[in-house]
Write a protein that holds these residues in place. Structure first.
Motif, PDB file in Angstrom:
ATOM      1  N   ASP A  70       7.314   1.654  -0.374  1.00 15.09           N
ATOM      2  CA  ASP A  70       6.048   1.165  -1.132  1.00 15.09           C
ATOM      3  C   ASP A  70       6.067   1.603  -2.621  1.00 15.09           C
ATOM      4  OD1 ASP A  70       5.054  -0.807   0.293  1.00 15.09           O
ATOM      5  OD2 ASP A  70       3.405   0.473   1.078  1.00 15.09           O
ATOM      6  N   THR A  73       9.246   0.381  -4.452  1.00 15.33           N
ATOM      7  CA  THR A  73       9.141  -0.951  -4.859  1.00 15.33           C
ATOM      8  C   THR A  73       8.103  -1.181  -5.946  1.00 15.33           C
ATOM      9  OG1 THR A  73       9.366  -1.660  -2.534  1.00 15.33           O
ATOM     10  CG2 THR A  73       8.604  -3.244  -3.912  1.00 15.33           C
ATOM     11  N   MET A  74       6.965  -0.524  -5.941  1.00  9.59           N
ATOM     12  CA  MET A  74       6.008  -0.842  -7.077  1.00  9.59           C
ATOM     13  C   MET A  74       6.334  -0.264  -8.282  1.00  9.59           C
ATOM     14  SD  MET A  74       2.283   0.333  -5.185  1.00  9.59           S
ATOM     15  CE  MET A  74       2.716   2.002  -4.771  1.00  9.59           C
TER      16      MET A  74
ATOM     17  N   ILE B  75       1.118  -3.220  -8.251  1.00  6.40           N
ATOM     18  CA  ILE B  75       0.675  -3.957  -6.890  1.00  6.40           C
ATOM     19  C   ILE B  75       1.167  -5.505  -6.862  1.00  6.40           C
ATOM     20  CG2 ILE B  75      -1.173  -4.726  -5.831  1.00  6.40           C
ATOM     21  CD1 ILE B  75      -0.563  -1.883  -4.917  1.00  6.40           C
ATOM     22  N   LYS B  79       4.543  -4.634  -5.311  1.00  5.13           N
ATOM     23  CA  LYS B  79       4.672  -4.542  -3.768  1.00  5.13           C
ATOM     24  C   LYS B  79       4.193  -6.037  -3.149  1.00  5.13           C
ATOM     25  CE  LYS B  79       1.846  -2.264  -0.288  1.00  5.13           C
ATOM     26  NZ  LYS B  79       1.235  -0.876   0.084  1.00  5.13           N
ATOM     27  N   ASN B  83       7.266  -8.204  -1.518  1.00  8.98           N
ATOM     28  CA  ASN B  83       7.410  -8.299   0.080  1.00  8.98           C
ATOM     29  C   ASN B  83       7.252 -10.009   0.341  1.00  8.98           C
ATOM     30  OD1 ASN B  83       7.599  -5.679   1.605  1.00  8.98           O
ATOM     31  ND2 ASN B  83       6.102  -5.222   0.118  1.00  8.98           N
TER      32      ASN B  83
END
Lengths: 258, 258
Positions: A70, A73-74, B75, B79, B83
């Motif tokens: 996470d 990815t951020m 975010i 994220k 996703n």
């Protein structure tokens, strides 16, 4: 047709805002079709600290558990990638950010557990060059971060050097591709402490000799072996040097050819 | 040619992993060219808490300072967006994630300070539909998060409803565009507490009457005014309903036309 340049920039530039700005200005000026691949730098570690997420190391290697994925990815796909895209736009380079999931460009498998479970780390199995190709044809510049996916909805942390090399091989179907690694040294050095000792040209034959003579060893050995694998798989040439290689300054750098 | 569907999904679905999975499965099955626009949900607030970043509210509104913009970028563009892209790929929908900076698609200006300084919030000034258009023509589905840029290297936090509307107007040059807002209610309701009281069709004339009668007020009024502005600017129709509107179930929903 102009060759396609796939330029990979490492964490040392990503971590230095002024160096990154200068690099992006120069990158924007590179003529012809081009792709940028960027590493992550230290921002992911910083965010993990801010979130009080412990770093999980086994045998000196960072393990990508779900929380770490996470964070990566951020930081990689969010903060770093999108700020690079916005800055390239400001430099009149029409950039578009990518992970390997976007456009289904880079498919991986989660690394099988042998002695170490690396967690959500992906080994590349397939490159689909169609979406980057159509964008390049329309004058758009893809910017890849070091994340791929497994086609089952899972993102995976993947080495940025390997992403650059896989893209260069995958796009060699459509373009003469040049793979350019920008890193902190002037090139492959005869003597590791002497930045003036750049080996300007290496081919398969001289590479064997450099290994035999012990000039290329340690971290450089797998990196250069990967470069020669890319050349054998269709990449025209590989260039290794510092940030000035992309602006054609009269600076020495290393060129690898078969 | 099939109409282009621009589908905006709100935070209530983003915040519920099972609802999001079901929604993305249905979205992947939607025929014809399509674009997804997603809101942010509560994950940004959660990350701010984890990072112990104070939420800065003025007159009930969240202010996007530099740290908050970083959090939103991580975010929304990292994220959540990546996703969603990976999950759409798993559902055989060839998705690609976007902020407004990617492909220079949505240009904004930082909101001018009048009584309140909202910080890094962008008001859209221009949509460049060329890159989404070329991707749509190649069967690729853009997925936008709620971030734009100012063409000077600055990312800006921008309302997702407005992004969806601006994209629908911008792409109406090339496509008959349908703008579909998926939210927590069944549609525009005659009686706010009665989910069966969906007003199935609203046009300019009946809209005036609904306002006069006090049926449409509060939060719904600016939302619907924006929808009618989009219709006047070239969008074919606007649909407002719950998640089932995208799967053509026999569920009531609201359709707006001029």
């Amino acid at each position: 047709m102009d060759p396609l340049k796939i330029i990979k920039v490492g964490g040392n530039i990503i971590d230095n805002p002024e160096a990154l700005d200068r690099f992006l200005e120069q990158f924007a000026k590179v003529q012809g079709p081009k792709i940028l691949v960027h590493g992550g730098g230290k921002l992911a570690t910083k965010l993990a600290e801010d979130m009080q997420v412990p770093v999980n190391m086994i045998e000196g290697r960072r393990i990508t558990d779900a929380v770490t994925l996470d964070i990566i990815t951020m930081i990689y796909a969010g903060k770093i990638n999108k700020n690079i895209v916005a800055k390239l736009q400001a430099n009149h380079c029409n950039a578009i950010g990518f992970t390997g999931a976007d456009g289904n460009v880079i498919c991986s498998v989660k690394r099988p557990v042998k002695t170490i479970d690396y967690g959500f780390v992906g080994d590349i199995v397939k490159v689909n060059p169609e979406v980057p190709d159509v964008l390049l044809q329309n004058g758009v510049t893809p910017v890849f971060c070091a994340i791929t996916h497994d086609n089952n909805g899972q993102l995976l942390n993947t080495n940025a050097d390997t992403i650059a090399s896989a893209l260069a091989v995958g796009l060699s179907k459509y373009y003469a591709t040049e793979l350019i690694y920008v890193f902190e040294k002037n090139g492959v050095l005869m003597s590791v402490d002497d930045e003036d000792s750049v080996i300007e040209n290496i081919n398969t034959e001289s590479y064997e000799k450099l290994i035999k003579d012990g000039v290329i060893a340690d971290g450089m050995l797998p990196k250069l072996t990967n470069c020669f694998d890319a050349l054998k798989a269709g990449v025209s040439k590989v260039i290794i040097g510092n940030a000035s290689v992309i602006s054609n300054k009269n600076q020495k750098y290393t060129t690898l050819k078969l």
